[in-house]
Design a protein around this motif. Structure first.
Motif, PDB file in Angstrom:
ATOM      1  N   ALA A 196      86.513  69.875   5.542  1.00  0.00           N
ATOM      2  CA  ALA A 196      86.886  70.386   6.773  1.00  0.00           C
ATOM      3  C   ALA A 196      85.769  71.352   7.346  1.00  0.00           C
ATOM      4  O   ALA A 196      84.894  71.628   6.648  1.00  0.00           O
ATOM      5  CB  ALA A 196      88.025  71.382   6.058  1.00  0.00           C
ATOM      6  N   ILE A 197      86.009  71.635   8.531  1.00  0.00           N
ATOM      7  CA  ILE A 197      84.848  72.481   9.342  1.00  0.00           C
ATOM      8  C   ILE A 197      85.604  73.659   9.948  1.00  0.00           C
ATOM      9  O   ILE A 197      86.855  73.485  10.722  1.00  0.00           O
ATOM     10  CB  ILE A 197      84.273  71.736  10.473  1.00  0.00           C
ATOM     11  CG1 ILE A 197      83.564  70.351   9.751  1.00  0.00           C
ATOM     12  CG2 ILE A 197      83.276  72.618  11.226  1.00  0.00           C
ATOM     13  CD1 ILE A 197      83.405  69.239  11.111  1.00  0.00           C
ATOM     14  N   GLY A 198      85.096  74.805   9.833  1.00  0.00           N
ATOM     15  CA  GLY A 198      85.486  76.042  10.640  1.00  0.00           C
ATOM     16  C   GLY A 198      84.845  76.188  11.735  1.00  0.00           C
ATOM     17  O   GLY A 198      83.576  76.656  11.579  1.00  0.00           O
ATOM     18  N   LEU A 199      85.527  76.378  12.794  1.00  0.00           N
ATOM     19  CA  LEU A 199      84.912  76.792  14.207  1.00  0.00           C
ATOM     20  C   LEU A 199      84.669  78.028  14.280  1.00  0.00           C
ATOM     21  O   LEU A 199      85.549  78.937  14.219  1.00  0.00           O
ATOM     22  CB  LEU A 199      85.701  76.068  15.249  1.00  0.00           C
ATOM     23  CG  LEU A 199      86.072  74.529  15.341  1.00  0.00           C
ATOM     24  CD1 LEU A 199      86.546  74.180  16.726  1.00  0.00           C
ATOM     25  CD2 LEU A 199      84.837  73.675  14.801  1.00  0.00           C
ATOM     26  N   LEU A 226      95.335  82.684  17.546  1.00  0.00           N
ATOM     27  CA  LEU A 226      95.475  83.667  16.820  1.00  0.00           C
ATOM     28  C   LEU A 226      94.955  83.284  15.556  1.00  0.00           C
ATOM     29  O   LEU A 226      95.667  82.469  14.696  1.00  0.00           O
ATOM     30  CB  LEU A 226      96.962  84.296  16.716  1.00  0.00           C
ATOM     31  CG  LEU A 226      97.287  85.338  15.608  1.00  0.00           C
ATOM     32  CD1 LEU A 226      96.491  86.803  16.149  1.00  0.00           C
ATOM     33  CD2 LEU A 226      98.605  85.418  15.427  1.00  0.00           C
ATOM     34  N   GLY A 227      93.730  83.704  15.013  1.00  0.00           N
ATOM     35  CA  GLY A 227      93.309  83.047  13.687  1.00  0.00           C
ATOM     36  C   GLY A 227      92.035  82.231  13.788  1.00  0.00           C
ATOM     37  O   GLY A 227      91.520  82.114  14.940  1.00  0.00           O
ATOM     38  N   ARG A 228      92.018  81.094  12.966  1.00  0.00           N
ATOM     39  CA  ARG A 228      91.081  80.199  12.844  1.00  0.00           C
ATOM     40  C   ARG A 228      91.279  78.743  13.364  1.00  0.00           C
ATOM     41  O   ARG A 228      92.410  78.476  12.916  1.00  0.00           O
ATOM     42  CB  ARG A 228      90.352  80.285  11.322  1.00  0.00           C
ATOM     43  CG  ARG A 228      89.120  79.776  11.193  1.00  0.00           C
ATOM     44  CD  ARG A 228      88.079  80.591  11.792  1.00  0.00           C
ATOM     45  NE  ARG A 228      86.653  79.889  11.739  1.00  0.00           N
ATOM     46  CZ  ARG A 228      85.816  79.910  10.701  1.00  0.00           C
ATOM     47  NH1 ARG A 228      85.943  80.643   9.719  1.00  0.00           N
ATOM     48  NH2 ARG A 228      84.763  79.452  10.842  1.00  0.00           N
ATOM     49  N   ALA A 257      91.255  91.273  18.760  1.00  0.00           N
ATOM     50  CA  ALA A 257      91.971  91.348  17.450  1.00  0.00           C
ATOM     51  C   ALA A 257      92.451  90.208  16.989  1.00  0.00           C
ATOM     52  O   ALA A 257      92.900  89.879  16.134  1.00  0.00           O
ATOM     53  CB  ALA A 257      92.846  92.542  17.198  1.00  0.00           C
ATOM     54  N   SER A 258      92.817  89.166  17.872  1.00  0.00           N
ATOM     55  CA  SER A 258      93.572  88.112  17.550  1.00  0.00           C
ATOM     56  C   SER A 258      92.565  86.820  17.102  1.00  0.00           C
ATOM     57  O   SER A 258      93.085  85.899  16.862  1.00  0.00           O
ATOM     58  CB  SER A 258      94.512  87.607  18.730  1.00  0.00           C
ATOM     59  OG  SER A 258      93.798  87.233  19.726  1.00  0.00           O
ATOM     60  N   SER A 259      91.477  86.957  17.412  1.00  0.00           N
ATOM     61  CA  SER A 259      90.169  85.975  16.968  1.00  0.00           C
ATOM     62  C   SER A 259      90.244  86.009  15.654  1.00  0.00           C
ATOM     63  O   SER A 259      90.791  86.839  14.731  1.00  0.00           O
ATOM     64  CB  SER A 259      88.872  86.342  17.628  1.00  0.00           C
ATOM     65  OG  SER A 259      88.369  87.607  16.989  1.00  0.00           O
ATOM     66  N   VAL A 275      94.236  82.905   8.017  1.00  0.00           N
ATOM     67  CA  VAL A 275      95.187  82.540   9.267  1.00  0.00           C
ATOM     68  C   VAL A 275      94.563  81.550   9.980  1.00  0.00           C
ATOM     69  O   VAL A 275      93.623  81.633  10.703  1.00  0.00           O
ATOM     70  CB  VAL A 275      95.255  83.806  10.090  1.00  0.00           C
ATOM     71  CG1 VAL A 275      96.430  83.518  11.315  1.00  0.00           C
ATOM     72  CG2 VAL A 275      95.807  84.820   9.204  1.00  0.00           C
ATOM     73  N   ILE A 276      95.211  80.103   9.980  1.00  0.00           N
ATOM     74  CA  ILE A 276      94.812  79.179  10.536  1.00  0.00           C
ATOM     75  C   ILE A 276      95.606  78.943  11.933  1.00  0.00           C
ATOM     76  O   ILE A 276      96.939  78.901  11.811  1.00  0.00           O
ATOM     77  CB  ILE A 276      94.922  77.735   9.751  1.00  0.00           C
ATOM     78  CG1 ILE A 276      93.803  78.041   8.513  1.00  0.00           C
ATOM     79  CG2 ILE A 276      94.350  76.645  10.276  1.00  0.00           C
ATOM     80  CD1 ILE A 276      93.989  77.026   7.522  1.00  0.00           C
ATOM     81  N   ALA A 277      95.181  78.934  12.972  1.00  0.00           N
ATOM     82  CA  ALA A 277      95.834  79.012  14.381  1.00  0.00           C
ATOM     83  C   ALA A 277      95.987  77.291  14.779  1.00  0.00           C
ATOM     84  O   ALA A 277      97.300  77.131  14.968  1.00  0.00           O
ATOM     85  CB  ALA A 277      94.935  79.546  15.436  1.00  0.00           C
ATOM     86  N   GLN A 278      95.249  76.560  14.415  1.00  0.00           N
ATOM     87  CA  GLN A 278      95.213  74.889  14.767  1.00  0.00           C
ATOM     88  C   GLN A 278      94.559  74.090  14.106  1.00  0.00           C
ATOM     89  O   GLN A 278      93.364  74.900  13.723  1.00  0.00           O
ATOM     90  CB  GLN A 278      95.134  74.991  16.313  1.00  0.00           C
ATOM     91  CG  GLN A 278      95.407  73.688  17.017  1.00  0.00           C
ATOM     92  CD  GLN A 278      95.378  73.683  18.448  1.00  0.00           C
ATOM     93  OE1 GLN A 278      95.469  74.832  19.023  1.00  0.00           O
ATOM     94  NE2 GLN A 278      95.583  72.716  19.262  1.00  0.00           N
TER      95      GLN A 278
END
Length: 329
Positions: free
Chosen positions: A37-40, A322-324, A154-156, A299-302
């Motif tokens: 998995a990769i987190g952007l 909202l989130g990652r 704040a939603s980033s 918190v994973i957004a998509q």
């Protein structure tokens, strides 16, 4: 052979391209990872467009945070072994290493072993998100229990992390977001207050919340036209930490207000913490303990498939999630 992502010119998400390369055996202080998995990170889109704090050497790779399984280790690596579940902490130059790939080399100091069960997706949603505010708030004891911190964007991913870190430190997080659309979600994530910057007077709302004192600390990744309002909302003797530049507009600096209030403005990034071994260890322990206890939550957004990396970057740049954002490999 490994399929990796690179770019040979600056531009939008469309400049990203897949290449098949042979991945060398790890050097003495390297680890070779099978990526899951990769987190952007927003920094990666800035890197791709040539707007990062470091000059890019083209053609270039990109990517800071991945999770996966150790495939092989260099001769000097002792803290992880083949088969371990690990993730990477942003603590290196993307001119030296790029994590967007199926099989990648990482510097050993950036690789963290996960002894407790954790999903590959969650493992890429904790480092930049939590280390950035943890380091910003704790270095120099900038944020104490009971103090108030304004958190822009704040939603980033980092914004959501900052809300949780502030709460973990006993501080009072005030979330700033453009509209009221995400108000309830931010309150549920732990924001003590939410201010919609396009709909409310930021300085007036902060004065109301703090009984006229103002915010002790401002944690800003936006800049632009909002910045003078943030200065106005800062308490006398307060601090402003600038860790990003999401706005493409000029950032005005109200000098008289800064002087009158004796406000200190700092430029901040997480690399002092992640490249200093003792500071990195302390940050990693704090975050892993917080995740294990449930005090810190991912918190994973998509989610995206690796083949859809271009679309993932398009969503990243819209700044509406909202989130990652996570890419599964």
């Amino acid at each position: 052979m490994s399929r990796i992502v690179s770019f040979s010119r600056y531009g939008g998400p469309e400049v990203l391209e897949f290449k098949n390369i042979e991945v060398a055996a790890p050097a003495a202080n390297e680890v070779r990872l099978a990526v899951k998995a990769i987190g952007l990170n927003r920094a990666e889109s800035m890197w791709r467009s040539g707007n990062y704090v470091e000059e890019v050497k083209l053609p270039a790779r990109l990517g800071y945070e991945v999770s996966g399984v150790v495939e092989s280790v260099g001769a000097s690596v002792t803290h992880v072994k083949v088969g371990d579940v690990v993730s990477t902490v942003p603590s290196f130059s993307m001119n030296d290493y790029g994590m967007y790939g199926e099989l990648v080399l990482a510097p050993a100091h950036a690789v963290v072993k996960h002894s407790e069960p954790i999903s590959f997706e969650d493992a890429v949603a904790i480092w930049n998100v939590f280390i950035t505010p943890y380091a910003a708030f704790t270095q120099g004891n900038r944020l104490s229990p009971g103090q108030t911190v304004l958190i822009t964007a704040a939603s980033s991913g980092v914004g959501v992390g900052a809300i949780q870190i502030a709460n973990a430190l006993g501080a009072v997080p005030i979330a700033l977001t453009r509209t009221n659309a995400k108000r309830e979600a931010l309150l549920e994530l732990g924001a003590a207050h939410v201010i919609a910057t396009d709909e409310q007077d930021v300085a007036a709302e902060v004065a109301r919340i703090t009984n006229g004192k103002g915010a002790d600390l401002v944690f800003d990744s936006v800049g632009g036209p909002l910045f003078p309002k943030l200065i106005e909302a800062t308490a006398a003797g307060g601090n402003v930490l600038v860790y990003g530049e999401l706005s493409t507009d000029v950032t005005p600096l109200p000098m008289l207000t800064v002087l009158a209030k004796r406000i200190t403005i700092h430029g901040f990034n997480l690399f002092e913490t992640t490249t200093t071994p003792e500071l990195q260890r302390a940050a990693v322990k704090f975050i892993l303990d917080g995740v294990a206890s449930g005090e810190l939550k991912t918190v994973i957004a998509q989610r995206f498939a690796f083949n859809d990396i271009v679309e993932a970057h398009r969503v990243l740049e819209k700044n509406q999630h909202l989130g990652r954002l996570v890419v599964n490999v």
